[in-house]
Design a protein around this motif. Structure first.
Motif, mmCIF file in Angstrom:
data_model
loop_
_atom_site.group_PDB
_atom_site.id
_atom_site.type_symbol
_atom_site.label_atom_id
_atom_site.label_comp_id
_atom_site.label_asym_id
_atom_site.label_seq_id
_atom_site.Cartn_x
_atom_site.Cartn_y
_atom_site.Cartn_z
ATOM 1 N N LYS A 97 1.381 2.149 -3.654
ATOM 2 C CA LYS A 97 0.824 2.672 -4.586
ATOM 3 C C LYS A 97 0.253 4.610 -3.952
ATOM 4 O O LYS A 97 0.022 5.509 -4.761
ATOM 5 N N THR A 150 0.370 -1.241 0.096
ATOM 6 C CA THR A 150 0.198 0.443 0.053
ATOM 7 C C THR A 150 1.134 1.086 0.176
ATOM 8 O O THR A 150 0.149 2.239 -0.712
ATOM 9 N N GLY A 177 -4.132 -4.419 0.512
ATOM 10 C CA GLY A 177 -3.398 -5.357 0.892
ATOM 11 C C GLY A 177 -2.765 -6.582 1.162
ATOM 12 O O GLY A 177 -1.823 -7.421 0.552
ATOM 13 N N PHE A 184 -7.015 0.674 0.029
ATOM 14 C CA PHE A 184 -6.151 -0.187 1.700
ATOM 15 C C PHE A 184 -6.426 -1.961 0.447
ATOM 16 O O PHE A 184 -7.277 -2.634 1.464
#
Length: 181
Positions: free
Chosen positions: A43, A40, A71, A69
């Motif tokens: 990202k 995350t 992950g 979120f």
């Protein structure tokens, strides 16, 4: 006397087996939580790079908003690589992150301690994504042609030129990922 010593040796072996299994579970939990948070973090960093020319979006990105979120898939992979099964969720901490609980796939096993043959070790870990950068509020030193200066870890300053955005901070410069428990 020899029988007593043998019993103690086997008891210590059983305790050692259980401790090793527990350590394996903690390693799996730590690795899974960190993997989810790192996924995350990357990202969030990508989202910041995509929006580097729009500083109105920076605060949300540094606060952990702006990307899903998701992950936990990465946490499941890491737990599986450590011979465990994970249950992953969003952490309830100061910074955004993940809490992962794991259970080992392998039981403690047969020993002289009755009932251990079906006991699986369990552990949990929480990893958070902490922003490392600050910047002045919009309107303070920034215009349409000037981006706010980032001050990141170790007081490193990033003066961003909208005309030349080749030397941008890396994800690890923008966010720190670490375990909190």
């Amino acid at each position: 006397m020899v029988a007593g010593l043998l019993f103690l040796a086997f008891a210590y072996l059983a305790v050692g087996q259980a401790a090793a299994n527990r350590n394996g579970a903690q390693t799996a939990a730590d690795a899974a939580a960190l993997a989810a948070a790192l996924d995350t973090r990357d990202k969030l960093a990508d989202e910041w790079v995509e929006n580097v020319l729009d500083p109105t979006k920076w605060r949300d990105i540094f606060d952990g908003n702006g990307v899903p979120f998701d992950g936990c898939g990465r946490a499941d992979q890491l737990a599986a690589q450590n011979n465990a099964t994970a249950a992953c969720g969003i952490a309830d901490e100061l910074y955004p992150g993940y809490t992962v609980e794991v259970e080992t796939n392998k039981a403690v096993g047969d020993s002289i301690v009755p009932g251990t043959e079906n006991i699986h070790a369990k552990a949990s870990a929480t990893a958070v994504i902490e922003p490392l950068c600050t910047f002045p509020p919009l309107g303070e030193g920034a215009g349409d042609d000037v981006l706010p200066e980032l001050t990141c870890k170790d007081d490193e300053k990033w003066k961003l030129d909208p005309e030349d955005l080749v030397d941008l901070p890396e994800p690890q410069d923008l966010f720190d990922v670490h375990l909190v428990d």
